[in-house]
Design a protein around this motif. Structure first.
Motif, PDB file in Angstrom:
ATOM      1  N   MET A   2      82.577  45.086  69.574  1.00  0.00           N
ATOM      2  CA  MET A   2      82.742  44.487  70.652  1.00  0.00           C
ATOM      3  C   MET A   2      84.369  44.077  70.746  1.00  0.00           C
ATOM      4  N   SER A   3      84.728  43.701  71.973  1.00  0.00           N
ATOM      5  CA  SER A   3      86.324  43.252  72.054  1.00  0.00           C
ATOM      6  C   SER A   3      86.219  41.707  71.918  1.00  0.00           C
ATOM      7  N   THR A   4      87.576  41.433  71.634  1.00  0.00           N
ATOM      8  CA  THR A   4      87.742  40.020  71.538  1.00  0.00           C
ATOM      9  C   THR A   4      88.056  39.447  72.839  1.00  0.00           C
ATOM     10  N   SER A   5      88.179  39.948  74.076  1.00  0.00           N
ATOM     11  CA  SER A   5      88.192  39.510  75.215  1.00  0.00           C
ATOM     12  C   SER A   5      87.519  38.533  75.549  1.00  0.00           C
ATOM     13  N   TRP A   6      86.235  38.803  74.591  1.00  0.00           N
ATOM     14  CA  TRP A   6      85.051  37.823  74.878  1.00  0.00           C
ATOM     15  C   TRP A   6      85.465  36.213  74.626  1.00  0.00           C
ATOM     16  N   ASN A   7      86.363  36.174  73.360  1.00  0.00           N
ATOM     17  CA  ASN A   7      86.394  34.872  72.915  1.00  0.00           C
ATOM     18  C   ASN A   7      87.800  34.598  72.693  1.00  0.00           C
ATOM     19  N   VAL A   8      88.861  35.420  72.722  1.00  0.00           N
ATOM     20  CA  VAL A   8      90.128  35.305  72.338  1.00  0.00           C
ATOM     21  C   VAL A   8      90.879  33.936  72.996  1.00  0.00           C
ATOM     22  N   TYR A   9      90.325  33.299  73.904  1.00  0.00           N
ATOM     23  CA  TYR A   9      91.080  32.273  74.573  1.00  0.00           C
ATOM     24  C   TYR A   9      90.145  31.218  74.351  1.00  0.00           C
ATOM     25  N   LYS A  10      89.101  31.051  73.554  1.00  0.00           N
ATOM     26  CA  LYS A  10      88.435  29.922  72.996  1.00  0.00           C
ATOM     27  C   LYS A  10      88.989  29.464  71.581  1.00  0.00           C
ATOM     28  N   HIS A  11      89.579  30.253  70.821  1.00  0.00           N
ATOM     29  CA  HIS A  11      89.999  29.918  69.579  1.00  0.00           C
ATOM     30  C   HIS A  11      91.515  30.291  69.149  1.00  0.00           C
ATOM     31  N   HIS A  12      92.082  29.139  68.440  1.00  0.00           N
ATOM     32  CA  HIS A  12      93.633  29.236  68.233  1.00  0.00           C
ATOM     33  C   HIS A  12      93.689  29.832  66.948  1.00  0.00           C
ATOM     34  N   SER A  13      92.533  29.962  66.137  1.00  0.00           N
ATOM     35  CA  SER A  13      92.495  30.689  64.668  1.00  0.00           C
ATOM     36  C   SER A  13      91.612  32.094  64.985  1.00  0.00           C
TER      37      SER A  13
END
Length: 311
Positions: free
Chosen positions: A1-12
């Protein structure tokens, strides 16, 4: 799965990866949007064996020196911008090799000032898709775009020739992704010619199901016929679904893409990366992955290199 799904949800980055792992994924693609401060934590997470990295999306990480990615294009008319694009791609390849990823996904650039996708989409949304007005507009956009084909290809080839041996020496493939907007490079015709021109084992095709389906809806390409021509050269793909012309990051089987007809046209060792946006709910993702596995894994072994391993 790509981090495109949640990269902008997390600072960590640890929280970002743990959320994906909690869905049952063992392979992850590191998409664009990852900042430099997240890189160390990602490397530590991978080293602990929590997850494996299938691919990286150029540029990784987002360059602090040139954070406007529109200025990092292989097709730019400015030599300094092309030079920076090559340099930061080499850095992405270095990260891919260290993380054990097999492929880097490449974008190239576009024809500045052209808005072909926006114009044709607007006409289609007005119900004019099969009208003379749309046909004339499509021909006009194609002719305008074709005037730029030769210089765009020349600039792109010059950049890629600097990257082929570099990536090959590190055991990393370079996947040229098909694009949704007609003004972007390469078009389907240009992509085939580009692969022939390069004639280098490092380069392959990266298929984005959503992009091809949107182009089919705009009568610019036949999705199945396109894969019949280029599918054997695919090294990887982005899996998503489409409803009309607006949503092209939906979970598979929730839109109009005929996966049972299209997936067999790709090689058995092709990487399949689930590429969604943040509005996709965890339950919908689990359901689509379960259906994917039932549809495709029952026909093959479920090993890490299986054609149907949705990563």
């Amino acid at each position: 799965m790509s981090t495109s799904w949640n990269v902008y949800k997390h600072h960590s980055s640890k929280a970002m990866l743990e959320e994906i792992v909690a869905l049952g994924f063992k392979w992850i693609e590191l998409s664009h949007g990852i900042d430099a401060h997240m890189v160390t934590e990602i490397s530590e997470f991978v080293q602990r064996g929590r997850v494996r990295i299938s691919s990286l999306h150029n540029f990784y990480p987002v360059p602090r020196e040139r954070n406007d990615l529109s200025l990092l294009q292989f097709t730019s008319c400015r030599e300094d911008q092309r030079r920076w694009a090559v340099s930061f791609t080499q850095r992405t390849i270095d990260h891919a090799a260290r993380l054990g990823a097999s492929c880097v996904v490449l974008h190239f650039g576009n024809v500045g000032g052209l808005r072909s996708y926006r114009r044709l989409r607007q006409l289609a949304l007005q119900g004019k898709l099969y009208t003379k007005e749309f046909a004339r507009a499509k021909i006009r956009e194609i002719l305008c775009r074709e005037r730029w084909s030769a210089p765009l290809k020349e600039r792109a080839v010059d950049c890629l020739l600097q990257l082929g041996d570099y990536a090959g020496a590190k055991g990393v493939r370079l996947g040229i992704e098909n694009r949704k907007a007609y003004e972007e490079f390469p078009s389907e015709r240009e992509l085939l010619a580009l692969l022939e021109k390069l004639s280098h084992p490092t380069f392959g095709y990266w298929h984005n199901f959503g992009h091809s389906q949107v182009k089919e809806h705009l009568t610019l390409v036949n999705h199945k016929e396109w894969l019949e021509r280029v599918g054997s050269r695919a090294v990887g793909s982005h899996v998503r679904d489409v409803q009309g012309l607006d949503d092209d990051n939906l979970p598979p089987f929730s839109g109009t893409i005929d996966y049972p007809r299209l997936v067999p046209l790709l090689p058995k060792d092709c990487i399949f990366v689930l590429d969604l946006k943040g509005f996709s709910r965890s339950g919908a993702i689990r359901a689509s992955v379960k259906r994917w596995k039932n549809m495709f894994l029952s026909q093959e072994t479920s090993g890490g290199e299986s054609r149907s391993s949705a990563r």
